[in-house]
Design a protein around this motif. Structure first.
Motif, PDB file in Angstrom:
ATOM      1  N   GLU A 299       5.762  54.403  38.614  1.00  0.00           N
ATOM      2  CA  GLU A 299       7.020  53.698  37.530  1.00  0.00           C
ATOM      3  C   GLU A 299       5.360  52.793  36.991  1.00  0.00           C
ATOM      4  O   GLU A 299       5.406  52.057  36.088  1.00  0.00           O
ATOM      5  CB  GLU A 299       7.517  53.419  38.097  1.00  0.00           C
ATOM      6  CG  GLU A 299       8.596  54.013  38.353  1.00  0.00           C
ATOM      7  CD  GLU A 299       9.686  52.997  39.229  1.00  0.00           C
ATOM      8  OE1 GLU A 299      10.006  52.322  39.149  1.00  0.00           O
ATOM      9  OE2 GLU A 299      10.220  53.535  39.513  1.00  0.00           O
ATOM     10  N   LYS A 300       4.016  52.659  37.685  1.00  0.00           N
ATOM     11  CA  LYS A 300       2.989  51.894  37.179  1.00  0.00           C
ATOM     12  C   LYS A 300       2.502  52.372  36.111  1.00  0.00           C
ATOM     13  O   LYS A 300       1.283  51.490  35.419  1.00  0.00           O
ATOM     14  CB  LYS A 300       2.412  51.494  38.359  1.00  0.00           C
ATOM     15  CG  LYS A 300       2.890  50.820  40.147  1.00  0.00           C
ATOM     16  CD  LYS A 300       1.961  50.626  41.303  1.00  0.00           C
ATOM     17  CE  LYS A 300       2.288  49.608  41.729  1.00  0.00           C
ATOM     18  NZ  LYS A 300       1.923  49.332  43.769  1.00  0.00           N
ATOM     19  N   THR A 301       2.407  53.935  35.605  1.00  0.00           N
ATOM     20  CA  THR A 301       1.828  54.318  35.109  1.00  0.00           C
ATOM     21  C   THR A 301       2.259  54.089  33.707  1.00  0.00           C
ATOM     22  O   THR A 301       3.655  55.189  33.357  1.00  0.00           O
ATOM     23  CB  THR A 301       0.980  56.175  35.333  1.00  0.00           C
ATOM     24  OG1 THR A 301       1.139  56.247  36.162  1.00  0.00           O
ATOM     25  CG2 THR A 301       0.829  56.711  34.143  1.00  0.00           C
ATOM     26  N   LYS A 302       2.202  54.162  32.549  1.00  0.00           N
ATOM     27  CA  LYS A 302       2.284  53.512  31.300  1.00  0.00           C
ATOM     28  C   LYS A 302       1.700  53.433  30.555  1.00  0.00           C
ATOM     29  O   LYS A 302       0.355  54.130  30.495  1.00  0.00           O
ATOM     30  CB  LYS A 302       2.639  51.861  30.599  1.00  0.00           C
ATOM     31  CG  LYS A 302       3.061  51.225  31.655  1.00  0.00           C
ATOM     32  CD  LYS A 302       3.779  49.925  31.352  1.00  0.00           C
ATOM     33  CE  LYS A 302       4.292  49.251  32.101  1.00  0.00           C
ATOM     34  NZ  LYS A 302       4.686  48.034  32.009  1.00  0.00           N
ATOM     35  N   SER A 303       2.150  55.192  29.209  1.00  0.00           N
ATOM     36  CA  SER A 303       1.860  55.300  27.959  1.00  0.00           C
ATOM     37  C   SER A 303       2.190  55.059  26.267  1.00  0.00           C
ATOM     38  O   SER A 303       3.424  54.659  26.795  1.00  0.00           O
ATOM     39  CB  SER A 303       1.786  57.317  27.982  1.00  0.00           C
ATOM     40  OG  SER A 303       1.262  57.757  29.203  1.00  0.00           O
ATOM     41  N   ASP A 304       1.611  54.299  25.805  1.00  0.00           N
ATOM     42  CA  ASP A 304       1.855  54.310  24.636  1.00  0.00           C
ATOM     43  C   ASP A 304       0.949  55.472  23.772  1.00  0.00           C
ATOM     44  O   ASP A 304      -0.587  55.132  23.917  1.00  0.00           O
ATOM     45  CB  ASP A 304       1.897  52.609  24.197  1.00  0.00           C
ATOM     46  CG  ASP A 304       2.277  51.829  25.144  1.00  0.00           C
ATOM     47  OD1 ASP A 304       3.500  51.249  24.640  1.00  0.00           O
ATOM     48  OD2 ASP A 304       1.797  51.416  25.995  1.00  0.00           O
ATOM     49  N   GLY A 305       0.954  55.504  22.126  1.00  0.00           N
ATOM     50  CA  GLY A 305       1.167  56.511  21.207  1.00  0.00           C
ATOM     51  C   GLY A 305       1.832  55.814  19.995  1.00  0.00           C
ATOM     52  O   GLY A 305       2.613  56.040  19.919  1.00  0.00           O
ATOM     53  N   TYR A 306       1.197  56.474  18.975  1.00  0.00           N
ATOM     54  CA  TYR A 306       1.385  55.955  17.812  1.00  0.00           C
ATOM     55  C   TYR A 306      -0.088  57.193  17.015  1.00  0.00           C
ATOM     56  O   TYR A 306      -0.577  58.217  17.027  1.00  0.00           O
ATOM     57  CB  TYR A 306       1.663  55.021  17.088  1.00  0.00           C
ATOM     58  CG  TYR A 306      -0.037  54.188  16.834  1.00  0.00           C
ATOM     59  CD1 TYR A 306      -1.060  54.793  15.611  1.00  0.00           C
ATOM     60  CD2 TYR A 306      -0.642  53.867  18.148  1.00  0.00           C
ATOM     61  CE1 TYR A 306      -2.352  54.084  16.200  1.00  0.00           C
ATOM     62  CE2 TYR A 306      -2.782  53.317  17.566  1.00  0.00           C
ATOM     63  CZ  TYR A 306      -2.601  53.071  16.710  1.00  0.00           C
ATOM     64  OH  TYR A 306      -4.101  52.930  16.795  1.00  0.00           O
ATOM     65  N   LEU A 307       1.305  57.368  15.877  1.00  0.00           N
ATOM     66  CA  LEU A 307       0.752  58.722  14.451  1.00  0.00           C
ATOM     67  C   LEU A 307       0.649  58.154  13.242  1.00  0.00           C
ATOM     68  O   LEU A 307       1.429  57.863  13.199  1.00  0.00           O
ATOM     69  CB  LEU A 307       0.650  59.943  14.885  1.00  0.00           C
ATOM     70  CG  LEU A 307       0.839  61.126  13.741  1.00  0.00           C
ATOM     71  CD1 LEU A 307      -0.560  61.370  13.524  1.00  0.00           C
ATOM     72  CD2 LEU A 307       1.695  62.259  13.725  1.00  0.00           C
ATOM     73  N   LEU A 308       0.045  57.980  12.590  1.00  0.00           N
ATOM     74  CA  LEU A 308      -0.117  57.412  11.150  1.00  0.00           C
ATOM     75  C   LEU A 308      -0.718  58.492  10.129  1.00  0.00           C
ATOM     76  O   LEU A 308      -1.888  58.794  10.371  1.00  0.00           O
ATOM     77  CB  LEU A 308      -1.267  56.031  11.008  1.00  0.00           C
ATOM     78  CG  LEU A 308      -0.287  55.279  11.544  1.00  0.00           C
ATOM     79  CD1 LEU A 308      -1.884  53.955  11.266  1.00  0.00           C
ATOM     80  CD2 LEU A 308       0.793  54.137  11.828  1.00  0.00           C
ATOM     81  N   GLN A 309      -0.499  59.077   9.243  1.00  0.00           N
ATOM     82  CA  GLN A 309      -0.680  59.714   8.076  1.00  0.00           C
ATOM     83  C   GLN A 309      -0.103  59.804   6.824  1.00  0.00           C
ATOM     84  O   GLN A 309       0.801  58.858   6.207  1.00  0.00           O
ATOM     85  CB  GLN A 309       0.510  61.442   8.382  1.00  0.00           C
ATOM     86  CG  GLN A 309      -0.322  62.197   9.941  1.00  0.00           C
ATOM     87  CD  GLN A 309       0.094  62.739  10.033  1.00  0.00           C
ATOM     88  OE1 GLN A 309       1.697  63.251  10.189  1.00  0.00           O
ATOM     89  NE2 GLN A 309      -0.314  64.192  11.188  1.00  0.00           N
ATOM     90  N   GLY A 310      -0.912  59.901   5.599  1.00  0.00           N
ATOM     91  CA  GLY A 310      -0.592  60.375   4.500  1.00  0.00           C
ATOM     92  C   GLY A 310      -0.541  61.370   3.378  1.00  0.00           C
ATOM     93  O   GLY A 310      -1.609  61.674   4.314  1.00  0.00           O
ATOM     94  N   SER A 311       0.163  61.708   2.907  1.00  0.00           N
ATOM     95  CA  SER A 311      -0.670  63.575   2.510  1.00  0.00           C
ATOM     96  C   SER A 311      -0.161  63.318   0.525  1.00  0.00           C
ATOM     97  O   SER A 311       1.041  62.048   0.176  1.00  0.00           O
ATOM     98  CB  SER A 311       0.579  64.584   2.721  1.00  0.00           C
ATOM     99  OG  SER A 311       2.060  64.176   2.535  1.00  0.00           O
ATOM    100  N   ASN A 325      -3.072  58.292  18.358  1.00  0.00           N
ATOM    101  CA  ASN A 325      -3.735  57.930  19.490  1.00  0.00           C
ATOM    102  C   ASN A 325      -2.906  57.308  20.062  1.00  0.00           C
ATOM    103  O   ASN A 325      -2.159  57.472  19.889  1.00  0.00           O
ATOM    104  CB  ASN A 325      -3.938  56.640  18.941  1.00  0.00           C
ATOM    105  CG  ASN A 325      -5.313  55.593  20.717  1.00  0.00           C
ATOM    106  OD1 ASN A 325      -4.890  54.967  20.826  1.00  0.00           O
ATOM    107  ND2 ASN A 325      -6.057  55.199  20.049  1.00  0.00           N
ATOM    108  N   THR A 326      -3.116  57.646  22.152  1.00  0.00           N
ATOM    109  CA  THR A 326      -3.179  57.316  22.746  1.00  0.00           C
ATOM    110  C   THR A 326      -3.491  57.000  24.487  1.00  0.00           C
ATOM    111  O   THR A 326      -4.658  57.061  24.582  1.00  0.00           O
ATOM    112  CB  THR A 326      -2.103  58.806  23.691  1.00  0.00           C
ATOM    113  OG1 THR A 326      -0.980  59.650  23.082  1.00  0.00           O
ATOM    114  CG2 THR A 326      -1.213  58.536  24.736  1.00  0.00           C
ATOM    115  N   GLU A 327      -3.083  55.459  24.887  1.00  0.00           N
ATOM    116  CA  GLU A 327      -3.050  55.263  25.565  1.00  0.00           C
ATOM    117  C   GLU A 327      -2.443  55.210  27.314  1.00  0.00           C
ATOM    118  O   GLU A 327      -1.233  55.526  26.316  1.00  0.00           O
ATOM    119  CB  GLU A 327      -3.875  53.431  25.118  1.00  0.00           C
ATOM    120  CG  GLU A 327      -5.001  52.679  24.418  1.00  0.00           C
ATOM    121  CD  GLU A 327      -4.802  52.076  24.062  1.00  0.00           C
ATOM    122  OE1 GLU A 327      -4.752  50.659  25.066  1.00  0.00           O
ATOM    123  OE2 GLU A 327      -6.065  51.649  23.167  1.00  0.00           O
ATOM    124  N   VAL A 328      -3.181  54.756  28.185  1.00  0.00           N
ATOM    125  CA  VAL A 328      -3.363  55.012  29.224  1.00  0.00           C
ATOM    126  C   VAL A 328      -3.087  54.221  30.022  1.00  0.00           C
ATOM    127  O   VAL A 328      -4.228  53.805  30.425  1.00  0.00           O
ATOM    128  CB  VAL A 328      -3.024  56.729  29.765  1.00  0.00           C
ATOM    129  CG1 VAL A 328      -1.633  56.640  31.862  1.00  0.00           C
ATOM    130  CG2 VAL A 328      -2.769  57.947  29.354  1.00  0.00           C
TER     131      VAL A 328
END
Length: 383
Positions: A299-311, A325-328
Motif C-alpha cells: 500500500e506504500k507503493t503509489k503510481s500516477d500517470g497521464y497521457l496527452l495527445q493531439g491529432s 508519463n508515469t511516476e512510481v
C-alpha cells in the motif's frame, strides 16, 4: 532479458479500435448470425538504446545497442468470431478471439524443437445477455479499470515504445504502446459485468471479477470490483467523450494485507479534423504496468500517470503527437519515472489497409537510466 522484463501477453483490444465495425458474415438467417473479424499488422523497427548495464545500480556502466527487427506493433494479430441470436425479448451473444504473435526472440527461435513459438492466446471468451434493462457479460474479457484510457489512445493502431527497461527490444510479443507511460493495461479477467442501456449518452458498467493474488498462498475474501461511467455526445460539429473508472480489491498472506485501489479518467474532444485527448490514473498497491495482475507492491507503493495527445485528420492522412508519463513512489520517494514522446503518421489506403510511420523517444528516470529511440514503418490490414 533483464530482471525488469515482463513477458507481456499480446495486447488484445483490436476489435474495439478503428475499423472495429469491419466483419465478414459467415452465416445469417432470421434468428442467428455468425461473423468473423481479423487484424494483421507488421512493422520494420530500428531502435537505439543507451542504458545502465544494471538497472538497479545508478553507478553501473552504460551500454549502447542498436537493433533492427520485423515485428508486430502495439496490437497483436487476431481472428475473432461473433455470435448473435434473439429469443423472445432476450438478445443472446458471444465472442471468442484468438491472438498470435509474428515475431520471436532470437533466444527462442527454434529452441528445443519448438519451432517459432508464436503463441496462440485466447483473450476473450464470453457470452452476453441483453434486453431493455441493459446487458450482462459472463466470461473472460478486458477489465473496466483503464479500459477507456487505452481505447482512446490515438496510437492504438501504431507501434509504441519498446524500451530495454521492460525487456521490449527483444521481446517476443507486442510493444507496450503507452502502457507504463500514461496508463496501465486492463488485463482480461474472468468476470460478471452489468452495463446499463444508453441513458442520454451516459452508460454505467459494474463488474465482479476474479481477484489477483499478492502471493501464491494469499487469500482473497472478496472478489475484485471494477466500474466505469462513460458519457458520449455530439454538439453541432463537436464529438465529446468523458469517462471515469475505478478498481478495488484486497489480498492477504502471512506478511500482511494489501488493499489495492485505483482511479482513472479522461476526456476526448474532436471538432473538424482536430482531436484532443487527455487521460490519467492514480493507484495505490497496484503495479504501474499491469495493475493488479503483477502485484509485487504494498500500500506504500503509489503510481500516477497521464497521457496527452493531439491529432489532425484530413483526406486520407492522420498525424498524431503524443506524450505519456508515469511516476512510481514508495514510502514518499520517487523510485521510477517513465515517459514516452511520440509522433506518428497514418495513411488510409482504403477501409482495409492503413500505412503507419512512427517515432518514439522513451526515457527512464529522466534519461539517467535509459534513453531509447525507436523508428517504425508498417502496415495494418483489417477485415
Amino acid at each position: 532479458m533483464n530482471k525488469h522484463a515482463i513477458k507481456f501477453a499480446p495486447m488484445t483490444l483490436a476489435m474495439m479500435c478503428a475499423n472495429a465495425s469491419a466483419a465478414v458474415t459467415l452465416y445469417d438467417d432470421d434468428t442467428h448470425s455468425v461473423t468473423t473479424d481479423l487484424l494483421v499488422n507488421v512493422f520494420y523497427t530500428n531502435s537505439s538504446s543507451d542504458r545502465l548495464s544494471d538497472f538497479n545500480d545508478p553507478n553501473s556502466n552504460k551500454i549502447s545497442r542498436d537493433q533492427s527487427r520485423v515485428r508486430i506493433g502495439f496490437l497483436p494479430n487476431y481472428i475473432g468470431f461473433n455470435f448473435k441470436t434473439e429469443v423472445n425479448d432476450l438478445k443472446i451473444g458471444a465472442r471468442s478471439s484468438f491472438w498470435v504473435t509474428l515475431n520471436d526472440t532470437d533466444n527462442n527461435r527454434g529452441a528445443e524443437g519448438l519451432g517459432t513459438r508464436s503463441g496462440i492466446d485466447v483473450r476473450q471468451f464470453y457470452a452476453t445477455i441483453e434486453s431493455d434493462w441493459g446487458q450482462v457479460l459472463l466470461g473472460k474479457d478486458f477489465g473496466l479499470f483503464s479500459r477507456s484510457n487505452i481505447l482512446t489512445d490515438e496510437l492504438l493502431l501504431g507501434h509504441g515504445q519498446s524500451s530495454d527497461y521492460y525487456g521490449l527490444i527483444d521481446g517476443g510479443n507486442v510493444s507496450f504502446g503507452n502502457i507504463g507511460s500514461g496508463y496501465t493495461y486492463p488485463f482480461p479477467k474472468a468476470q460478471m459485468t452489468y452495463r446499463t442501456p444508453d441513458l442520454s449518452g451516459f452508460q454505467i458498467a459494474v463488474g465482479v471479477m476474479d481477484p489477483s493474488k499478492k502471493s501464491a498462498n494469499s487469500s482473497e475474501d472478496s472478489p475484485r470490483f471494477e466500474s466505469e461511467i462513460t458519457y458520449t455526445g455530439e454538439f453541432d460539429t463537436v464529438d465529446f467523450k468523458a469517462y471515469i473508472n475505478g478498481v478495488t480489491q484486497s489480498s492477504k498472506d502471512s506478511n500482511g494485507t494489501v488493499d489495492s485501489d485505483g482511479l482513472g479518467g479522461g476526456v476526448r474532444v474532436g471538432f473538424g479534423g482536430l482531436a484532443l485527448n487527455a487521460s490519467g490514473f492514480s493507484t495505490t498497491g497496484l503495479g504501474d504496468v499491469a495493475g493488479l495482475d503483477t502485484i509485487v507492491s504494498t500500500e506504500k507503493t503509489k503510481s500516477d500517470g497521464y497521457l496527452l495527445q493531439g491529432s489532425y485528420t484530413f483526406d486520407s492522412e492522420r498525424f498524431v503527437l503524443s506524450y505519456g508519463n508515469t511516476e512510481v513512489d514508495t514510502d514518499g520517494t520517487k523510485t521510477l519515472e517513465y515517459e514516452n514522446k511520440a509522433v506518428a503518421w497514418f495513411h488510409t489506403v482504403n477501409s482495409n489497409l492503413t500505412l503507419v510511420a512512427e517515432y518514439n523517444r522513451t526515457e527512464v528516470n529522466e534519461g539517467n537510466t535509459e534513453k531509447n529511440n525507436t523508428y517504425a514503418l508498417g502496415a495494418v490490414v483489417t477485415f
